[in-house]
Design a protein around this motif. Structure first.
Motif, short mmCIF file in Angstrom:
data_model
loop_
_atom_site.label_atom_id
_atom_site.label_comp_id
_atom_site.label_asym_id
_atom_site.label_seq_id
_atom_site.Cartn_x
_atom_site.Cartn_y
_atom_site.Cartn_z
N UNK A 165 -2.19 5.66 4.95
CA UNK A 165 -2.09 5.66 3.23
C UNK A 165 -1.38 6.41 2.61
N UNK A 166 -0.48 6.97 3.26
CA UNK A 166 1.18 8.23 2.61
C UNK A 166 2.15 7.44 3.36
N UNK A 167 3.38 6.87 3.48
CA UNK A 167 4.25 6.92 4.09
C UNK A 167 5.52 7.45 3.57
N UNK A 168 5.86 7.91 3.97
CA UNK A 168 7.48 8.69 3.60
C UNK A 168 8.79 9.23 4.16
N UNK A 169 9.35 7.29 3.96
CA UNK A 169 10.61 7.21 4.76
C UNK A 169 12.15 7.72 3.79
N UNK A 170 11.69 8.76 3.04
CA UNK A 170 13.01 9.52 2.24
C UNK A 170 14.11 10.09 3.01
N UNK A 187 -5.88 0.27 2.83
CA UNK A 187 -5.65 1.82 2.49
C UNK A 187 -4.51 2.20 1.45
N UNK A 188 -3.22 1.76 1.19
CA UNK A 188 -2.09 2.56 1.24
C UNK A 188 -2.03 3.24 -0.13
N UNK A 208 -0.08 -8.72 -0.98
CA UNK A 208 -0.98 -8.50 -0.71
C UNK A 208 -1.87 -7.08 -0.08
N UNK A 209 -0.40 -6.12 -1.14
CA UNK A 209 -1.80 -5.26 -0.47
C UNK A 209 -2.87 -4.59 -0.95
N UNK A 210 -3.54 -4.25 -0.58
CA UNK A 210 -5.46 -4.31 -0.96
C UNK A 210 -5.60 -2.92 -2.18
#
Length: 312
Positions: A165-170, A187-188, A208-210
């Protein structure tokens, strides 16, 4: 097939049950055997003095259920995590932060694939991460690789991560995202990619992120976005503040705006010249394109056919 599915469900139940039992039973190894780490009901913590050899030895010590709720590894001189260094221990949350860590090898977290919920690798020196293994982490919801030295996101890195759900690449050094890197996520909720070195966003990168999601691409050097970058997706907010966009391509942004997306775009060198580039914006509300300002100082509400260069 049905029997195999039932066996899989039972196996996963037993894994989760054993971890929870460990939490209630206070099943910590003898303190002397796991120095310099410390164990309590919340998990295992290792601060300041841990080497790679120490880490391997700590996880060679068995406990009744071979499981921890959380593992903290913080401010240590370790350089890499090797395959199966956690010796099959099952862990819900890995918080491996502020170390000298450079490399995460394949199969590092193999014992925990079915149950990891959160992984934080904040503020290490990681230049390599096995993104292809995210598809095996079937319960992972939060991943932070903030403040490392990653330079690229390979194709399909996140596409098959089922619960993420949560991605941090800062705050990395990312200068390229391969086409389809985040394609089709189910589920992003949020992607943070600010303060990197991106100059372009490729085809279907976020396609195509759902689910409805927010994405922060601020503080890069982005001057080009492929028209299919957000194709068939539902971005609620796209932040592109402080990049190098000279116009907002209608082939990229017109559809998101029509479905209610908000663009956040201060700090870009918008020329506000060119009928084909800017005419579509004349009917867009400033609440949907926040922070827009031309290099000349004009606001979005001040644009008209004449000053953008449309000829009748």
């Amino acid at each position: 097939m049905k029997m195999n599915f039932n066996l899989l469900i039972v196996s996963l139940f037993l894994i989760v049950y054993s971890v929870n039992c460990e939490l209630d039973a206070d099943d910590c190894p003898e303190p002397e055997l796991i120095k310099p780490c410390h164990c309590d009901r919340e998990g295992l913590s290792c601060f300041n003095e841990l080497t790679e050899d120490n880490l391997a030895k700590v996880f060679q010590v068995n406990s009744q259920f071979k499981a921890y709720r959380s593992v903290w590894i913080t401010q240590n001189p370790i350089k890499q995590l090797t395959a199966n260094i956690f010796n099959g221990y099952r862990v819900f949350n890995f918080l491996i932060e502020e170390n000298d860590l450079e490399t995460i090898n394949e199969d590092t977290f193999s014992g925990s694939y079915p149950i990891i919920k959160e992984m934080s690798l904040y503020k290490n020196n990681i230049s390599y991460f096995p993104f292809q293994e995210l598809q095996l982490m079937t319960s992972l919801e939060k991943l932070s690789l903030q403040s490392n030295r990653l330079t690229t996101i390979p194709a399909n890195s996140f596409s098959l991560a089922p619960q993420l759900k949560q991605i941090d690449l800062t705050n990395n050094q990312i200068d390229s995202i391969a086409p389809g890197a985040f394609f089709g996520m189910k589920n992003l909720e949020i992607i943070l990619l600010s303060n990197n070195r991106l100059e372009k966003i490729p085809a279907l990168a976020f396609g195509s992120i759902q689910t409805q999601f927010q994405i922060d691409l601020s503080g890069n050097e982005i001057s080009f976005i492929d028209p299919t970058a957000f194709s068939a997706s539902l971005p609620a907010v796209i932040s592109l503040a402080d990049n190098q966009l000279t116009f907002l391509d209608p082939n990229v942004f017109k559809t998101p705006i029509q479905i209610g997306s908000t663009l956040v775009v201060p700090g870009n060198p918008f020329t506000c010249k060119g009928c084909s580039d800017y005419r579509w914006l004349l009917s867009v509300r400033s609440t949907q394109v926040q922070g827009f300002q031309c290099s000349s100082g004009r606001k979005l509400s001040e644009l008209n056919l004449l000053n953008i260069g449309c000829l009748f």
